[in-house]
Design a protein around this motif. Structure first.
Motif, mmCIF file in Angstrom:
data_model
loop_
_atom_site.group_PDB
_atom_site.id
_atom_site.type_symbol
_atom_site.label_atom_id
_atom_site.label_comp_id
_atom_site.label_asym_id
_atom_site.label_seq_id
_atom_site.Cartn_x
_atom_site.Cartn_y
_atom_site.Cartn_z
ATOM 1 N N THR A 61 -8.120 2.565 -1.402
ATOM 2 C CA THR A 61 -9.218 1.802 -0.785
ATOM 3 C C THR A 61 -10.560 2.506 -0.955
ATOM 4 N N CYS A 100 -10.578 7.131 0.996
ATOM 5 C CA CYS A 100 -9.111 7.071 0.965
ATOM 6 C C CYS A 100 -8.559 8.180 0.064
ATOM 7 N N CYS A 138 0.091 5.048 -0.334
ATOM 8 C CA CYS A 138 -0.662 5.204 0.925
ATOM 9 C C CYS A 138 0.081 6.156 1.871
ATOM 10 N N ILE A 139 -0.670 7.075 2.491
ATOM 11 C CA ILE A 139 -0.037 8.036 3.403
ATOM 12 C C ILE A 139 -0.400 7.734 4.867
ATOM 13 N N GLN A 140 -0.922 6.534 5.098
ATOM 14 C CA GLN A 140 -1.331 6.110 6.443
ATOM 15 C C GLN A 140 -2.366 7.059 7.042
ATOM 16 N N ALA A 141 -3.367 7.419 6.214
ATOM 17 C CA ALA A 141 -4.457 8.257 6.734
ATOM 18 C C ALA A 141 -5.434 7.418 7.558
ATOM 19 N N MET A 142 -5.372 6.099 7.409
ATOM 20 C CA MET A 142 -6.151 5.138 8.208
ATOM 21 C C MET A 142 -7.659 5.356 8.108
ATOM 22 N N LYS A 143 -8.118 5.571 6.856
ATOM 23 C CA LYS A 143 -9.564 5.691 6.601
ATOM 24 C C LYS A 143 -9.999 4.603 5.618
ATOM 25 N N CYS A 144 -9.286 3.488 5.620
ATOM 26 C CA CYS A 144 -9.468 2.465 4.579
ATOM 27 C C CYS A 144 -10.891 1.936 4.521
ATOM 28 N N MET A 199 0.847 -1.202 0.000
ATOM 29 C CA MET A 199 0.000 0.000 0.000
ATOM 30 C C MET A 199 0.881 1.250 0.000
ATOM 31 N N THR A 221 -5.778 8.572 -1.286
ATOM 32 C CA THR A 221 -4.813 8.188 -2.319
ATOM 33 C C THR A 221 -5.408 7.209 -3.337
HETATM 34 S S1 SF4 Z 1 -7.225 5.292 3.690
HETATM 35 FE FE1 SF4 Z 1 -5.836 5.131 1.935
HETATM 36 S S2 SF4 Z 1 -4.071 6.435 2.470
HETATM 37 FE FE2 SF4 Z 1 -5.224 6.024 4.352
HETATM 38 S S3 SF4 Z 1 -4.251 4.209 5.263
HETATM 39 FE FE3 SF4 Z 1 -5.958 3.470 4.003
HETATM 40 S S4 SF4 Z 1 -4.996 3.064 2.021
HETATM 41 FE FE4 SF4 Z 1 -3.582 4.359 3.132
#
Ligand code: SF4
Length: 497
Positions: free
Chosen positions: A420, A415, A404-410, A399, A417
């Motif tokens: 997801t 998302c 992926c920027i680790q926004a943690m909204k998967c 990812m 980026t």
């Molecule tokens: S929402 Fe998208 S950018 Fe954020 S952690 Fe999940 S995959 Fe990565």
């Protein structure tokens, strides 16, 4: 000109008036509601707390967190993947920013005479399913893509992974969401995962369909099948795909109704014992002709010893061709916090334990072990190989390679980026052609740098790394070799020399 100024000032006063009116309305709403104490005591300004708390999640990683601080992946880990994926230098200057004192920190034991570059070799392909499956698989890469379902991730993300995997000659696991045309598009090797809902290979009653299994296996690219018993994010709970993500195509591929939450049972209804598990493995292997393995998080482990006893009683060909062991500390899937945080052993403990149980059961040459769980940098992959893994897989590493920027909204279809989400406006930023190259670069750089660690330890290729090549920092501040903490075993429980 005077008319323009007078028009602008009227507009300004109007906007100001509206803002003042909105504040007064919010003041009365907050003051007279009873659900929220902070807003009741501090009308209007109390709302800032929630806004700043939400924004803090995004800004922390840019302004406040140190390189090695964040979870689940810190900036140093993410940056290594980003640099590897972009084919930029992964070298750093002026010493390590990693604190090497915490308990469990791995330290590899460099040899005074490292392997010369001309003596170094690539890890050779490793056969899976030999003597059991009609069509065994010679897996070319020791580092591969873990399960991420189409549905949980977007079309451009699947396309980029498929094409990138083909370029890097590694396998891609479908996740439990079935086989989409986008998986096949790049021509990479595929591991088809069978989850508890049997998506993609289920009949109208949700049971395993042999006709659909044969259809999936008829694709030459599909090299192996994996029965998922549990996954790191939620051991003991089924997968969840929210209704907003279940469009017509995903519904068709999975064999479920469109626009409804897609929730998998928390266990395969027809597998409730080791005997039933081995029966199911034998059945799928017979129908498809291809290697069949299992994926599990390890918590209780007595069942594994019993499984190996049952395999030896039935004959070694009855064994799963591979076991994927997942760390219990989360993964790409959305899951309740207690399951992510506190259920299932971490890979650090589960991997050497499984390797030892397999070897004690005399199944070392029969069952391949695939390690999964936060292994996104070369040192983590090298640690897993030292512990006894035959292959390493990653989902979140890929990812990051996709951006992926680790926004943690998967799990929210938002998302930023495009990885997801099924929102075309957000997917627009993810160019599959560009990101496929990054996926391939990530795999190649990973194999190269794991090789560098192996050479520094004096062995010519990564699979020759042994437990004595890595030491772990212990609570007394001293490091000890992994083979002292986890002495490797031979059949009948003899400790290996
Ligand atoms: S929402 Fe998208 S950018 Fe954020 S952690 Fe999940 S995959 Fe990565």
């Amino acid at each position: 000109m005077i008319d323009i100024f007078s028009g602008l000032s009227t507009l300004f006063i109007f906007v100001l008036g509206l803002a003042a009116l909105a504040i007064v309305v919010l003041f009365f709403i907050d003051r007279y509601q009873t659900a929220d104490t902070v807003r009741r005591n501090y009308p209007v300004i109390g709302r800032m707390r929630y806004i700043l708390s939400d924004l803090g999640e995004f800004f922390r990683q840019y302004f406040f967190a140190m390189d090695r601080e964040e979870m689940p992946f810190n900036r140093a880990q993410r940056d290594w993947v980003y640099d590897a994926a972009k084919h930029e230098s992964t070298n750093v200057a002026f010493g390590s920013t990693r604190n090497l004192e915490p308990v469990g920190t791995p330290i590899f034991v460099n040899c005074p005479w490292p392997t010369l570059e001309e003596d170094a070799v690539e890890a050779a392909p490793m056969r899976i399913g030999d003597g059991a499956a009609r069509i065994p698989y010679d897996a070319p890469s020791l580092f591969n893509i873990s399960g991420m379902s189409y549905g949980a991730i977007s079309v451009p993300a699947v396309r980029a992974l498929s094409n990138g995997a083909a370029m890097a000659k590694c396998w891609m696991n479908t996740g439990e969401g079935g086989l989409a045309p986008y998986h096949l598009e790049g021509g990479c090797d595929i591991v088809f995962q069978i989850g508890t809902a049997k998506y993609g290979v289920r009949d109208e009653d949700g049971k395993l369909s042999d006709d659909k299994l044969r259809e999936v296996a008829s694709h030459e690219q599909v090299r192996m099948f994996e029965i998922k018993l549990s996954q790191g994010a939620k051991p003991g709970k089924g997968g969840i795909l929210p209704a907003t993500k279940v469009n017509a195509e995903i519904a068709k591929i999975r064999g479920i109704p469109e626009g409804e939450d897609s929730i998998s049972p928390n266990r395969h209804p027809e597998i409730g014992s080791n005997a039933e598990l081995l029966d199911m493995i034998a059945h799928i292997r017979e129908v498809t002709g291809k290697p069949v393995g299992i994926k599990t998080v390890i918590g209780a482990y007595g069942w594994i010893e019993e499984l190996f006893e049952e395999i030896n009683a039935r004959g070694q060909e009855s064994a799963p061709d591979f076991i994927t062991v997942d760390g219990g500390d989360g993964g790409t899937g959305a899951a309740p916090l207690p399951l992510i945080d506190n259920v299932g052993l971490t890979l650090r403990e589960a991997l050497p334990m499984l390797v030892d149980l397999r070897d004690a059961g005399g199944l070392k040459d029969r069952i391949r072990i695939v390690a999964s769980g936060k292994l996104v940098t070369p040192s983590e992959v090298a640690w897993a190989l030292c512990a006894g893994a035959d292959f390493v897989i990653s989902a979140r590493g890929f990812m990051f390679a996709l951006g992926c920027i680790q926004a943690m909204k998967c799990n929210k279809n938002t998302c930023p980026t495009g990885i997801t989400t099924h929102d075309p406006a957000l997917q627009r930023g993810l160019d599959p052609a560009n990101k496929a190259v990054r996926v391939a670069n990530f795999v190649e750089q990973m194999r190269k740098e794991v090789g560098v660690i192996a050479h520094s330890c004096g062995v010519p290729e990564p699979r020759r790394l042994k437990r004595y090549h890595v030491r772990l920092v212990c609570p007394d501040g001293r490091s000890r070799p992994l083979d002292e903490l986890w002495p490797p075993v031979r059949p009948e429980g003899q400790v290996a020399a």
